[in-house]
Design an enzyme around this catalytic site. Structure first.
Site, mmCIF file in Angstrom:
data_model
loop_
_atom_site.group_PDB
_atom_site.id
_atom_site.type_symbol
_atom_site.label_atom_id
_atom_site.label_comp_id
_atom_site.label_asym_id
_atom_site.label_seq_id
_atom_site.Cartn_x
_atom_site.Cartn_y
_atom_site.Cartn_z
ATOM 1 N N ASP A 82 26.259 5.871 -10.534
ATOM 2 C CA ASP A 82 26.883 7.157 -10.354
ATOM 3 C C ASP A 82 25.957 8.375 -10.020
ATOM 4 O OD1 ASP A 82 29.478 6.180 -10.246
ATOM 5 O OD2 ASP A 82 29.672 6.134 -12.436
ATOM 6 N N HIS A 124 33.461 6.035 -17.340
ATOM 7 C CA HIS A 124 33.444 4.923 -16.518
ATOM 8 C C HIS A 124 33.228 5.436 -15.174
ATOM 9 C CE1 HIS A 124 33.973 1.002 -14.946
ATOM 10 N NE2 HIS A 124 35.400 0.739 -15.276
ATOM 11 N N HIS A 156 23.633 2.982 -19.550
ATOM 12 C CA HIS A 156 24.822 1.983 -19.362
ATOM 13 C C HIS A 156 24.742 0.932 -20.492
ATOM 14 C CE1 HIS A 156 26.721 -1.073 -17.043
ATOM 15 N NE2 HIS A 156 27.150 -0.134 -16.044
HETATM 16 N N1 ACO Z 1 22.541 11.155 -22.025
HETATM 17 C C1 ACO Z 1 22.066 11.363 -23.220
HETATM 18 N N2 ACO Z 1 22.053 10.548 -24.254
HETATM 19 C C2 ACO Z 1 22.661 9.290 -23.991
HETATM 20 C C3 ACO Z 1 23.246 9.269 -22.694
HETATM 21 C C4 ACO Z 1 23.064 10.099 -21.772
HETATM 22 N N3 ACO Z 1 23.838 9.700 -20.694
HETATM 23 N N4 ACO Z 1 23.848 7.693 -22.746
HETATM 24 C C5 ACO Z 1 23.450 7.419 -23.986
HETATM 25 N N5 ACO Z 1 22.696 8.104 -24.870
HETATM 26 C C6 ACO Z 1 22.215 8.027 -26.053
HETATM 27 C C7 ACO Z 1 23.105 8.292 -27.167
HETATM 28 O O1 ACO Z 1 23.410 9.533 -27.445
HETATM 29 C C8 ACO Z 1 22.743 7.089 -28.130
HETATM 30 O O2 ACO Z 1 21.718 7.935 -28.857
HETATM 31 P P1 ACO Z 1 21.493 7.754 -30.494
HETATM 32 O O3 ACO Z 1 21.041 6.311 -30.674
HETATM 33 O O4 ACO Z 1 20.586 8.677 -30.927
HETATM 34 O O5 ACO Z 1 23.110 8.054 -31.167
HETATM 35 C C9 ACO Z 1 22.168 6.205 -27.365
HETATM 36 O O6 ACO Z 1 21.513 6.724 -26.202
HETATM 37 C C10 ACO Z 1 22.979 4.888 -27.278
HETATM 38 O O7 ACO Z 1 24.284 5.439 -26.528
HETATM 39 P P2 ACO Z 1 25.489 4.874 -26.743
HETATM 40 O O8 ACO Z 1 26.759 5.641 -26.634
HETATM 41 O O9 ACO Z 1 25.691 3.878 -28.087
HETATM 42 O O10 ACO Z 1 25.458 3.698 -25.534
HETATM 43 P P3 ACO Z 1 26.817 3.003 -24.930
HETATM 44 O O11 ACO Z 1 26.346 1.686 -24.457
HETATM 45 O O12 ACO Z 1 27.903 3.025 -25.699
HETATM 46 O O13 ACO Z 1 27.351 4.067 -23.581
HETATM 47 C C11 ACO Z 1 27.496 4.794 -21.566
HETATM 48 C C12 ACO Z 1 27.159 3.825 -22.330
HETATM 49 C C13 ACO Z 1 28.863 5.393 -21.819
HETATM 50 C C14 ACO Z 1 27.505 4.713 -19.992
HETATM 51 C C15 ACO Z 1 26.610 6.062 -22.014
HETATM 52 O O14 ACO Z 1 25.116 5.784 -21.579
HETATM 53 C C16 ACO Z 1 26.817 7.387 -21.109
HETATM 54 O O15 ACO Z 1 27.922 8.100 -21.606
HETATM 55 N N6 ACO Z 1 26.481 7.580 -20.061
HETATM 56 C C17 ACO Z 1 26.993 8.880 -19.359
HETATM 57 C C18 ACO Z 1 28.110 8.595 -18.715
HETATM 58 C C19 ACO Z 1 27.800 7.688 -17.328
HETATM 59 O O16 ACO Z 1 27.010 7.866 -16.487
HETATM 60 N N7 ACO Z 1 28.778 6.742 -17.136
HETATM 61 C C20 ACO Z 1 28.679 5.673 -16.266
HETATM 62 C C21 ACO Z 1 28.508 4.396 -16.443
HETATM 63 S S1 ACO Z 1 28.203 3.398 -14.983
HETATM 64 C C22 ACO Z 1 29.930 2.928 -14.609
HETATM 65 O O17 ACO Z 1 30.687 3.075 -15.454
HETATM 66 C C23 ACO Z 1 29.869 2.673 -13.208
#
Ligand code: ACO
Length: 428
Positions: free
Chosen positions: A362, A267, A306
């Protein structure tokens, strides 16, 4: 065409008709679906709230597929360009843009509450010399509840308003004190002749000069960053604020919980993680290898992806433009080249395209904060100051909503059925 949903339960052959409002059915309507009369009734299973609306809100609108973010109907791009953080704060909390008189009164009310009790300062002194400033912030927000015991009067709108003034005005003071503590520098008291942002910068960076004069471009940049971070509807920390606040605890205790939720690397801790990632990559040439590793399941591309946005985060677009203005004053952050290369490669890569992973707020904000002189440990703290407004707007809305009750989800229990206690000597 009737606005209803017909469900046939194939276990019983029974048919149910449920009203649809705003493309939603009420989860409680499902409880009438039973096999036997004494069944509990049907529930939905939705870990991580992937498809559950927990409230009706009029504060912030996001269309994640189109990359739209609006506060009270106003597009974020317009607010970033034309509004100020304090004006946007009023808008989020009150629903309309303030008149001149309202804005002046609001600015006055926020400004006169910037001081913190000397005992809060002493409390902050007690933290270890290398305490993480976000840990200090979370604990100190919680401790405010012991100083403002009238905060428990949450059903009283006047009392709520007072706590809102206090929290919005004291957050920069506590954040700056946490920073000064981590630097081993003396605290700088608020200067109420300065604007909200300039005063914050003075408390952060004033040394022996009689008055701190921040660079106007940097003041403007921080103001815009605060607008962009002020609210984001039912995100993890807003949900924590509503959930904790639903027990009718004071807003200081609830907000300590919300800030704790924000601290996590998935987050608000993500921009700190972005900078660590860029350090780890080291040079532009290493970007393709890093992307290959991420695609192979080793780590994530921080600052990408996201839960709601499946398109370019509109805040990231504003921030990317802002970065150029800041770097003109501070000098270019050398990590920008690595970030740009990462973005370029990722946006062309099938893995990221298929999963609709785009830069989020971010991805670039940390580069700006670092260029302005903030250590990475301050990033989540910087996020918490403006998000205070969103948390409080969500909390206030929740308390004014007659449909809300104490937040209490259900579970599907798949543990042991009843069994008899076994004395220790007889356990295998
Ligand atoms: N890098 C690589 N792969 C990713 C990323 C990433 N940043 N984010 C998601 N994926 C992939 C997952 O591995 C998954 O792949 P799969 O379908 O082969 O298993 C798919 O994309 C879907 O990912 P989920 O984890 O199901 O997506 P979710 O909606 O639950 O997660 C989140 C959203 C937590 C923001 C995620 O994208 C992440 O971890 N991003 C990196 C952290 C980040 O930048 N957070 C800031 C968010 S903005 C904020 O809070 C202000």
């Amino acid at each position: 065409m009737p606005d209803t949903l017909t469900i046939i339960d194939n276990r019983t052959g029974k048919k149910y008709e449920m009203p649809i409002t705003h493309d939603t059915i009420r989860a409680m309507d499902l409880r009438q679906i039973k096999v036997k009369d004494d069944d509990f009734g049907m529930m939905t299973y939705d870990p991580a709230f992937m498809n559950t609306a927990s409230c009706i809100s009029k504060i912030t609108y996001i269309d994640g597929d189109k990359g739209i973010l609006r506060y009270r109907g106003y597009p974020i791009e317009q607010l970033a360009e034309k509004s100020s953080f304090l004006e946007t704060a009023w808008l989020l909390l009150h629903g309309e843009l303030p008149t001149k008189a309202e804005y002046e009164q609001w600015t006055h009310d926020i400004t006169i509450h910037t001081m913190i009790h000397e005992n809060i300062k002493k409390l902050m002194d007690g933290f270890h010399y290398d305490a993480h400033p976000m840990g200090m912030l979370i604990s100190t927000i919680g401790a405010l509840s012991t100083f403002y015991r009238d905060g428990r009067d949450v059903r009283n709108p006047e009392s709520r308003q007072k706590q809102i003034f206090r929290l919005i005005s004291k957050m920069p003071t506590i954040a700056a004190f946490a920073y000064r503590h981590s630097q081993g520098k003396p605290y700088v008291y608020p200067d109420n002749s300065l604007s909200y942002i300039s005063n914050f910068m003075s408390m952060l960076w004033k040394m022996t000069e009689p008055k701190y004069e921040p660079h106007p471009t940097l003041v403007k940049a921080l103001d815009i960053l605060f607008i962009l971070h002020a609210d984001h509807e039912q995100n993890c920390s807003a949900n924590a604020m509503r959930s904790i606040g639903s027990s009718e605890i004071d807003p200081y205790s609830a907000m300590a919980g919300a800030a704790a939720a924000l601290y996590g690397p998935l987050h608000g801790g993500a921009n700190e993680a972005v900078l660590h990632m860029l350090d780890e990559i080291g040079t532009k040439e290493n970007v393709p290898d890093f992307i290959t590793k991420v695609k192979g399941g080793s780590g994530r591309l921080m600052g990408f992806g996201h839960r709601v946005y499946k398109n370019y985060d509109p805040r990231a677009k504003v921030i990317k433009r802002l970065a150029d203005e800041v770097f003109e004053v501070t000098g270019r952050n050398p990590k920008l080249d690595i970030a740009l290369e990462l973005e370029k490669i990722a946006l062309e890569d099938e893995y990221f395209i298929k999963r609709k992973l785009y830069p989020n707020v971010d991805f670039y904000s940390g580069l700006i904060y670092q260029a302005m002189g903030f250590p990475v440990e301050m990033f989540a703290v910087l996020f918490s100051i403006p998000r205070t407004v969103g948390w409080l707007a969500q909390w206030n809305e929740m308390l004014n909503d007659n449909e809300q009750k104490i937040a209490r989800p259900r579970q599907i229990y798949l543990g042991h059925d009843t069994r008899d206690y076994v004395v220790m000597s007889k356990r295998g």
